[in-house]
Design an enzyme around this catalytic site. Structure first.
Site, PDB file in Angstrom:
ATOM      1  N   HIS A 330       8.486  10.984   0.676  1.00  0.00           N
ATOM      2  CA  HIS A 330       7.117  10.904   0.147  1.00  0.00           C
ATOM      3  C   HIS A 330       6.272  12.054   0.671  1.00  0.00           C
ATOM      4  O   HIS A 330       6.597  12.700   1.685  1.00  0.00           O
ATOM      5  CB  HIS A 330       6.466   9.562   0.497  1.00  0.00           C
ATOM      6  CG  HIS A 330       6.211   9.335   1.952  1.00  0.00           C
ATOM      7  ND1 HIS A 330       5.111   9.849   2.611  1.00  0.00           N
ATOM      8  CD2 HIS A 330       6.917   8.646   2.879  1.00  0.00           C
ATOM      9  CE1 HIS A 330       5.143   9.470   3.872  1.00  0.00           C
ATOM     10  NE2 HIS A 330       6.232   8.742   4.076  1.00  0.00           N
ATOM     11  N   CYS A 348      10.723   7.914   7.490  1.00  0.00           N
ATOM     12  CA  CYS A 348      10.746   8.497   6.148  1.00  0.00           C
ATOM     13  C   CYS A 348      11.006  10.001   6.204  1.00  0.00           C
ATOM     14  O   CYS A 348      10.933  10.623   7.256  1.00  0.00           O
ATOM     15  CB  CYS A 348       9.423   8.236   5.443  1.00  0.00           C
ATOM     16  SG  CYS A 348       9.140   6.493   5.037  1.00  0.00           S
TER      17      CYS A 348
END
Length: 417
Positions: A330, A348
């Site tokens: 992301h 992430c």
């Protein structure tokens, strides 16, 4: 008077002679040795028994309450050619396919509940003489206990080369029923590729090829579960067919040693992106993952998971889910200063807003991402981890014995065609 009698006698002799000639000519046209097979009197002793024989074992003649999923099972001996015909009560033919082993024939779709059908199997030996077997039967009434069958993908979707075919069932399938169900689960691809079904759980089965799907492949998969007994008085609700297309071979490879993501398309590098991975207390997973979901905008809320002290609630752009545990690719504008040098995320793959937008536009659900060199190994089952196990391990999840593609002696081998 004697003259008249003489004429009558001559006419009688002439008529008899003509009859004799006619009999000679007629005998020359009957099916004697070396002649054509035509109508006429023949001695039964001259007609040998047909070489071929055939019988239908299922459904039995006059059977009632036959499952709507029934196959026509038969035995044909010394047959050079075997054909199967199935017709409903009105004489309308039913389409179907002969099994690879030549021992059964499966209707193209579930038969009608409460309807009557007649199966005819014809076998012809090398003597050219056909023999037939028939079985008339009646399908059971629609059952009240039906298992729903669903696919993660729908028709006409375009997916990445690592996309597993995912089928779920509304009820657990007992182990002893899985092999019969899997025999009715077929995958066809153009071009042809070797693959196998793998039971992830009693309610979910997946299919993947031995290698990534070939870019541009056309893939069709089918689950003929309609009316199929699935244990404890439950039956499949309906058949399922899905047609999809595989997109370009886009692969993302992330190396923790240099904090870079290399993106290739069909084998050529098209972009290199600085990243920030999970810090040591919350490391990213190393392994082969698959993009499972794409969210243009979302909110990460971890208060319930991490508690009021460590939890956070953050708006996120260009999110692509990799694991069920919450690892995503992301955009992270707050870590752009560390991307390419330092790991600061909660697990992430952080990229810049510009690179997040580019990735979001170019990737598809089913695209693979390979992460290397982190402190934590990817846990199998934490996402679509079908590619995180070896091929030899993957085939162990099949309910049917697996044989490599090209082995014609193995009718149960799962190969795409």
């Amino acid at each position: 008077m004697r003259v008249r009698d003489q004429r009558n006698r001559r006419r009688g002799v002439l008529a008899a002679g003509m009859l004799a000639v006619a009999m000679v000519l007629t005998s020359a046209c009957t099916g004697g040795k070396g002649g054509d097979n035509g109508p006429g009197w023949q001695d039964g002793a001259d007609q040998p028994a047909p070489k071929a024989s055939v019988s239908i074992s299922e459904p039995a003649a006059d059977a009632k309450d036959v499952p709507a999923s029934t196959a026509i099972t038969f035995a044909a001996e010394q047959s050079e050619e075997t054909t199967v015909e199935l017709a409903d009560a009105g004489g309308e033919p039913v389409k179907g396919t002969l099994a690879a082993d030549g021992k059964s024939w499966l209707p193209a779709k579930a038969l009608g509940y409460g309807e009557s059908y007649t199966a005819t199997v014809t076998a012809t030996g090398d003597d050219g003489v056909p023999v037939t077997a028939t079985s008339a039967f009646t399908v059971m009434k629609q059952p009240s206990n039906q298992v729903r069958v669903t696919s993660f993908l729908g028709d006409d979707q375009t997916v990445g080369v690592a996309m597993p075919l995912i089928v779920k069932f509304g009820r657990e399938i007992p182990e002893k029923y899985r092999a019969d169900l899997q025999r009715r689960m077929t995958v066809k691809s153009t071009p042809a590729q070797e693959g196998v079904w793998h039971w992830v759980s009693p309610t979910e089965v997946r299919y993947r090829p031995k290698e990534f799907w070939k870019a541009g492949s056309k893939v069709s998969y089918r689950v003929q579960a309609g009316g199929l007994p699935l244990g404890d008085g439950w039956y499949g609700r309906a058949d399922l067919t899905v047609d999809i297309t595989v997109g370009p071979k886009l692969v993302m490879t992330v190396d923790n040693s240099n904090k870079r993501m290399v993106v290739t398309r069909d084998g050529e590098t098209i972009k290199t992106i600085p990243v920030s991975l999970g810090k040591k207390t919350t490391p990213s997973s190393s392994g082969t993952m698959v993009v499972m979901e794409k969210l243009r905008k979302t909110v990460f809320d971890t208060f319930e998971e991490l508690g009021p002290e460590d939890g956070y609630r953050t708006k996120i752009d260009y999110a692509q889910r990799l694991t069920w545990g919450g690892e995503f690719i992301h955009a992270a504008p707050w870590s752009e200063g560390q991307q390419g040098t330092t790991n600061v995320s909660h697990g992430c793959v952080n990229v810049s807003m510009v690179n997040g937008a580019w990735l979001f536009e170019n990737t598809k659900v089913g695209d693979p991402i390979v992460v290397k060199g982190t402190e934590r190994k990817l846990q199998n089952g934490n996402g679509w981890t079908d590619w995180n196990v070896s091929w030899d391990e993957y085939v162990k999840g099949s309910a049917l014995p697996y044989e490599p593609a090209g082995d014609e002696s193995a009718p149960d081998a799962d190969t795409t065609e």
